[in-house]
Design an enzyme around this catalytic site. Structure first.
Site, PDB file in Angstrom:
ATOM      1  CG  HIS A  70      69.110  24.307 135.006  1.00 17.60           C
ATOM      2  ND1 HIS A  70      70.304  23.650 135.134  1.00 17.60           N
ATOM      3  CD2 HIS A  70      68.166  23.328 134.883  1.00 17.60           C
ATOM      4  CE1 HIS A  70      70.096  22.329 135.112  1.00 17.60           C
ATOM      5  NE2 HIS A  70      68.799  22.118 134.955  1.00 17.60           N
ATOM      6  CG  ASP A  99      70.012  18.228 134.672  1.00 18.01           C
ATOM      7  OD1 ASP A  99      69.373  19.248 134.377  1.00 18.01           O
ATOM      8  OD2 ASP A  99      70.165  17.840 135.837  1.00 18.01           O
ATOM      9  CD  GLU A 133      67.016  22.703 138.391  1.00 13.66           C
ATOM     10  OE1 GLU A 133      66.030  22.042 138.751  1.00 13.66           O
ATOM     11  OE2 GLU A 133      68.145  22.190 138.268  1.00 13.66           O
ATOM     12  CD  GLU A 134      71.106  20.630 138.484  1.00 18.87           C
ATOM     13  OE1 GLU A 134      70.488  20.113 139.434  1.00 18.87           O
ATOM     14  OE2 GLU A 134      71.040  20.198 137.315  1.00 18.87           O
ATOM     15  CD  GLU A 158      65.547  20.773 134.468  1.00 20.06           C
ATOM     16  OE1 GLU A 158      66.410  19.918 134.161  1.00 20.06           O
ATOM     17  OE2 GLU A 158      65.739  21.663 135.307  1.00 20.06           O
ATOM     18  CG  HIS A 343      72.048  15.524 139.307  1.00 16.12           C
ATOM     19  ND1 HIS A 343      71.290  15.967 140.363  1.00 16.12           N
ATOM     20  CD2 HIS A 343      71.686  16.284 138.256  1.00 16.12           C
ATOM     21  CE1 HIS A 343      70.495  16.948 139.963  1.00 16.12           C
ATOM     22  NE2 HIS A 343      70.714  17.154 138.674  1.00 16.12           N
TER      23      HIS A 343
HETATM   24 ZN   LIG Z   1      68.104  20.190 135.387  1.00 16.71          ZN
END
Ligand SMILES: [Zn+2]
Length: 372
Positions: A70, A99, A133-134, A158, A343
């Site tokens: 993503h 990410d 995706e998130e 990923e 994140h």
């Molecule tokens: Zn990811």
């Protein structure tokens, strides 16, 4: 690679931020076209925004492979300006630095290297970059499932936490509990009410063991809502649980167990309903993936390095590519850069992992595509 990474990290592309997503899209599309890929932009389904970028390369072999990751991040607009890409020793920092912005570059750079090496022993290579995706890939899951169904092999980029590849990921579901009662004044006529909050409390205690550790299923009640005035017996209550699963059949099992359990009530004249909502299917442990992971491990051994195949507790898009009812495609996750604290503002990527992991990516593709 580092320059490309700096460029991508310094463009905000939080899920839903169309302007930033389209800047990244333009860069990715240009790189795919330079590789000779045919590029299609597919609008994400609502509520998602941004395009699913689908590139296709035609080769001279027999096998079909899909490479995906993503290009959205979890970060708000302005984050890239606040903490732009930076390198400290062998670590890089910035929004999406692990990410999954390097994953995009791993795919593109692998394909460039394969092209330079004159490798064309594939029937097609399909490249899929999605923009949501998130937020559970609500707008791209159908496309991913459909594209993956035609493949022999799907690699997802990923980031793993260490020198690993990911051979299974958890599925995610929500369990919704709804209770209807009867409201009444809590001071003057409590006996006329049917307290939905009390019944919910009863049900949650009864439903606390829906998980099954042996199967990797967890169910945890996390959100409870009822009543907003202290002097009124509430007529409604609801609760939500976070469910994680590694076997798809657990969705049905939990629903059936819950249906049976809620029949036992504390307050007979309340109505209780429970519903399991599938959010992201699991990518379950399976023999084909195990074999591919061993092949990845052997490639790392050539470099004198160790690579661990691991199962992960969170969910990824690999769950949409994997089909438990079909041996094809073989799916492998975690082909991206090594990184951690995803994140979070202190998310980092391990720069020392770039070279071995690019080598792994190219070699694993060439090796698996050359097999008949
Ligand atoms: Zn990811």
């Amino acid at each position: 690679m580092l320059q490309g990474c700096e460029t991508l990290v310094n463009i905000d592309s939080g899920t839903g931020y169309v302007e930033g997503l389209s800047k990244i899209e333009a860069i990715l599309v240009a790189r795919l076209k330079a590789l000779g890929a045919e590029v299609k932009l597919v609008a994400s389904e609502e509520p998602a925004v941004g395009n699913i970028i689908v590139g296709t390369l035609q080769g001279k072999g027999t096998r079909n492979v899909m490479l995906m990751v993503h290009y959205d991040t979890v970060f708000a607009t302005g984050e890239a300006a606040k903490r732009p890409f930076k390198m400290v020793g062998n670590k890089a920092f910035g929004p999406g630095v692990a990410d999954a912005k390097p994953g995009l570059l791993f795919i593109l750079n692998s394909l460039e290297m394969m092209k330079e090496r004159g490798f064309d022993r594939y029937k097609t290579i399909t490249i899929v970059f999605n923009a949501d995706e998130e937020k559970s890939s609500l707008g791209s899951r159908t496309a991913i499932k459909k594209l993956a169904a035609d493949q022999d092999l799907v690699l997802s980029y990923e980031p793993p936490e260490q020198e690993q590849v990911i051979i299974a990921t958890n599925g995610i579901a929500y369990v919704h509990l709804d209770v209807k009662g009867l409201s009444s004044h809590a001071g003057s006529a409590p006996e006329k009410g049917r307290n939905a909050a009390m019944e919910m409390a009863n049900q949650i205690l009864q439903l606390k063991d829906l998980g099954d550790p042996a199967k990797g299923t967890t169910v945890n009640w996390t959100v409870l809502q009822s009543g907003d005035r202290v002097n009124i017996i509430p007529d409604k209550a609801s609760a939500k649980a976070d469910m994680r699963l590694s076997e798809l059949s657990e969705l049905e099992r939990v629903q059936q167990d819950a249906n049976r359990i809620i029949g036992k009530k504390l307050i007979p004249e309340t109505e209780v309903a429970v519903r399991v909502e599938d959010r992201r299917p699991p990518f379950s442990k399976n023999a084909n993936t195990d074999a591919l992971a061993l092949s990845a491990k052997a490639i790392y051994q050539d470099l004198g390095k160790t690579l661990e195949p691991v199962a992960m507790r969170f969910g990824t898009d690999a769950g949409f590519a994997y089909n438990p009812a079909n041996p094809k495609p073989t799916v492998l996750e975690g082909m991206g850069i090594v990184g951690d604290k995803l994140h979070n503002p202190d998310e980092w990527a391990d720069l020392d992992s770039i070279v071995p992991r690019l080598y792994l990516s190219v070699k694993l593709l060439e090796k698996s595509l050359s097999e008949e």
